[in-house]
Structures are given as C-alpha cells and as structure tokens.
Design a protein around this motif. Sequence first.
Motif, mmCIF file in Angstrom:
data_model
loop_
_atom_site.group_PDB
_atom_site.id
_atom_site.type_symbol
_atom_site.label_atom_id
_atom_site.label_comp_id
_atom_site.label_asym_id
_atom_site.label_seq_id
_atom_site.Cartn_x
_atom_site.Cartn_y
_atom_site.Cartn_z
ATOM 1 N N ILE A 16 0.850 -1.194 0.000
ATOM 2 C CA ILE A 16 0.000 0.000 0.000
ATOM 3 C C ILE A 16 0.882 1.240 0.000
ATOM 4 O O ILE A 16 1.823 1.337 0.793
ATOM 5 C CB ILE A 16 -0.883 0.059 1.264
ATOM 6 C CG1 ILE A 16 -1.752 -1.170 1.375
ATOM 7 C CG2 ILE A 16 -1.714 1.327 1.288
ATOM 8 C CD1 ILE A 16 -2.432 -1.283 2.728
ATOM 9 N N TYR A 17 0.533 2.175 -0.868
ATOM 10 C CA TYR A 17 1.160 3.488 -0.881
ATOM 11 C C TYR A 17 0.121 4.507 -0.406
ATOM 12 O O TYR A 17 -0.993 4.541 -0.928
ATOM 13 C CB TYR A 17 1.603 3.884 -2.290
ATOM 14 C CG TYR A 17 2.712 3.035 -2.849
ATOM 15 C CD1 TYR A 17 4.034 3.438 -2.730
ATOM 16 C CD2 TYR A 17 2.441 1.849 -3.525
ATOM 17 C CE1 TYR A 17 5.068 2.667 -3.260
ATOM 18 C CE2 TYR A 17 3.466 1.076 -4.054
ATOM 19 C CZ TYR A 17 4.770 1.492 -3.917
ATOM 20 O OH TYR A 17 5.789 0.732 -4.444
ATOM 21 N N ALA A 18 0.498 5.346 0.557
ATOM 22 C CA ALA A 18 -0.331 6.465 1.009
ATOM 23 C C ALA A 18 0.430 7.728 0.617
ATOM 24 O O ALA A 18 1.492 8.028 1.176
ATOM 25 C CB ALA A 18 -0.548 6.403 2.509
ATOM 26 N N ILE A 19 -0.100 8.469 -0.348
ATOM 27 C CA ILE A 19 0.630 9.560 -0.980
ATOM 28 C C ILE A 19 -0.059 10.890 -0.668
ATOM 29 O O ILE A 19 -1.256 11.046 -0.918
ATOM 30 C CB ILE A 19 0.712 9.348 -2.506
ATOM 31 C CG1 ILE A 19 1.243 7.939 -2.799
ATOM 32 C CG2 ILE A 19 1.556 10.418 -3.166
ATOM 33 C CD1 ILE A 19 0.969 7.438 -4.197
ATOM 34 N N THR B 85 4.713 13.083 -1.043
ATOM 35 C CA THR B 85 5.456 12.311 -0.052
ATOM 36 C C THR B 85 4.649 11.081 0.347
ATOM 37 O O THR B 85 3.432 11.040 0.182
ATOM 38 C CB THR B 85 5.797 13.161 1.189
ATOM 39 O OG1 THR B 85 4.587 13.649 1.756
ATOM 40 C CG2 THR B 85 6.709 14.317 0.833
ATOM 41 N N PHE B 86 5.346 10.101 0.872
ATOM 42 C CA PHE B 86 4.717 8.835 1.237
ATOM 43 C C PHE B 86 4.608 8.732 2.756
ATOM 44 O O PHE B 86 5.573 9.012 3.469
ATOM 45 C CB PHE B 86 5.548 7.655 0.713
ATOM 46 C CG PHE B 86 5.657 7.632 -0.782
ATOM 47 C CD1 PHE B 86 4.686 7.020 -1.549
ATOM 48 C CD2 PHE B 86 6.731 8.240 -1.420
ATOM 49 C CE1 PHE B 86 4.779 7.004 -2.934
ATOM 50 C CE2 PHE B 86 6.839 8.237 -2.797
ATOM 51 C CZ PHE B 86 5.860 7.621 -3.570
ATOM 52 N N LEU B 87 3.444 8.317 3.231
ATOM 53 C CA LEU B 87 3.258 8.081 4.659
ATOM 54 C C LEU B 87 3.423 6.595 4.935
ATOM 55 O O LEU B 87 2.812 5.756 4.263
ATOM 56 C CB LEU B 87 1.865 8.529 5.105
ATOM 57 C CG LEU B 87 1.506 9.998 4.919
ATOM 58 C CD1 LEU B 87 0.100 10.263 5.461
ATOM 59 C CD2 LEU B 87 2.523 10.901 5.573
ATOM 60 N N VAL B 88 4.285 6.289 5.896
ATOM 61 C CA VAL B 88 4.502 4.908 6.327
ATOM 62 C C VAL B 88 4.577 4.897 7.848
ATOM 63 O O VAL B 88 4.737 5.944 8.477
ATOM 64 C CB VAL B 88 5.791 4.304 5.723
ATOM 65 C CG1 VAL B 88 5.666 4.159 4.218
ATOM 66 C CG2 VAL B 88 7.008 5.133 6.080
ATOM 67 N N GLU B 89 4.488 3.727 8.424
ATOM 68 C CA GLU B 89 4.596 3.621 9.871
ATOM 69 C C GLU B 89 6.017 3.963 10.312
ATOM 70 O O GLU B 89 6.981 3.775 9.561
ATOM 71 C CB GLU B 89 4.214 2.215 10.335
ATOM 72 C CG GLU B 89 2.732 1.942 10.167
ATOM 73 C CD GLU B 89 2.296 0.626 10.773
ATOM 74 O OE1 GLU B 89 1.439 0.660 11.660
ATOM 75 O OE2 GLU B 89 2.837 -0.415 10.356
ATOM 76 N N ASP B 90 6.134 4.479 11.533
ATOM 77 C CA ASP B 90 7.442 4.821 12.087
ATOM 78 C C ASP B 90 8.386 3.626 11.984
ATOM 79 O O ASP B 90 7.995 2.486 12.226
ATOM 80 C CB ASP B 90 7.317 5.237 13.554
ATOM 81 C CG ASP B 90 6.760 6.632 13.711
ATOM 82 O OD1 ASP B 90 6.736 7.404 12.733
ATOM 83 O OD2 ASP B 90 6.326 6.963 14.840
ATOM 84 N N GLY B 91 9.616 3.914 11.612
ATOM 85 C CA GLY B 91 10.632 2.873 11.528
ATOM 86 C C GLY B 91 10.787 2.258 10.157
ATOM 87 O O GLY B 91 11.738 1.525 9.910
ATOM 88 N N SER B 92 9.865 2.545 9.250
ATOM 89 C CA SER B 92 9.959 1.971 7.908
ATOM 90 C C SER B 92 10.844 2.840 7.029
ATOM 91 O O SER B 92 10.756 4.060 7.045
ATOM 92 C CB SER B 92 8.570 1.863 7.272
ATOM 93 O OG SER B 92 8.687 1.398 5.942
ATOM 94 N N LEU C 52 10.835 2.167 3.731
ATOM 95 C CA LEU C 52 10.222 1.978 2.416
ATOM 96 C C LEU C 52 9.261 3.127 2.111
ATOM 97 O O LEU C 52 8.891 3.900 3.005
ATOM 98 C CB LEU C 52 9.456 0.653 2.394
ATOM 99 C CG LEU C 52 10.258 -0.598 2.737
ATOM 100 C CD1 LEU C 52 9.338 -1.798 2.888
ATOM 101 C CD2 LEU C 52 11.312 -0.856 1.671
ATOM 102 N N GLU C 53 8.833 3.224 0.874
ATOM 103 C CA GLU C 53 7.818 4.211 0.488
ATOM 104 C C GLU C 53 6.421 3.618 0.572
ATOM 105 O O GLU C 53 5.444 4.290 0.245
ATOM 106 C CB GLU C 53 8.070 4.708 -0.946
ATOM 107 C CG GLU C 53 9.328 5.509 -1.088
ATOM 108 C CD GLU C 53 9.546 6.000 -2.506
ATOM 109 O OE1 GLU C 53 9.014 5.378 -3.463
ATOM 110 O OE2 GLU C 53 10.253 7.000 -2.663
#
Length: 178
Positions: free
Chosen positions: A37-40, A45-52, A54-55
């Motif tokens: 999943i990409y959240a753009i 910019t890409f939103l990911v969980e803390d610590g990731s 990846l995009e």
Amino acid sequence: MSFSASFTAQSVSGSNSDILFTDSSVGSDGAISSRRIYAITDVGTFLVEDGSSLEYSVWALPLATTITLDLLDKDYALKLVCQWLNSSDVVLYDYTIDAQGFTQYSENFSFGLTQMLTGNPMLINDNNFAQNKWALRDDIDSGNQAILQASDLYNAQRAYDRATALRLSSQYYFNENS
C-alpha cells in the motif's frame, strides 16, 4: 475466476492516527505472492509507519483481509494505491483511490468542543468561541468537499491544515478554562 483488484480505506474510530484497509478484491490469481500500500500526500510524499525505510507498507496475504496502519500525525488528504505482486515483485494488479480525506483528529477535537459546550453553555459567548468552532467545521467540510467534488488533494489538504492550526492553537481560540 479472474482477479479484480479493489480495496477500501477508512479512519478508525477512537484512533486518530490509524487507517483500516480492507481488501475487497474478488476472484483469485495463484501468481499473487505479496501486496503493498502506498499512502501519498498532496505534495507526493509517502506516509509509512514509524521505523519503515520503504515508500510503502507491506500488507501480508491472504487476500480479502484487513490491516490497520498507524500512518497519520494530523488530518490528511491522500491518494491511496494498492499493488498485488508476484514472487519477482512484478506488479500484477493495482487499484487506486484518487483522493480520500482522513479527518479524525479534527472531528474528535470538534466533538470535544461540543461536549465542553454541553458542560458550560455560556462558552458560546466567550472569546469568539462560536465563530472559531464554525471556522473549524467549515475547514473540515471544505476539505471533504474538495475530495468529493473534484478529487482535489491540494485544496483539501489546505483546508485540513487550517483545521489543524485551529486545533493545535486551541488555547488562543477556545477558552477552555471558563
């Protein structure tokens, strides 16, 4: 049966920062071995969980499952993309939600103001409380309207950011001590 890719995303009641993703795909394809999943955001910019690093966020199989991701630190207008990949990480299918608003932070704050008014109705007359509460509601609704009417991430995010500014500076706009 052939595979038809689809998913939904929604805010999680009681958790401002979480998004619940549900795979609503139908059919099957034995070649699918992973999903992402990409959240753009409106600025790409890409939103990911803390610590990731990846995009994207990995969404484990099997198909037709849900995942809750802790992605949000404020209200966002997002483009959401889910990809279904084979074992070589080649995209087999993708599905895009062009624009969706996530306003749980401001909605919960607005409801808290409503509860505060219930306990102290005279606040409505204090420190432009009513005018500021209406501005907050208008910003939330304006962002949602930009999403629904035109899939307009840019203007939706500007409206959500105005609501966020009111929320984060609430001590100046809402006399909570009265």
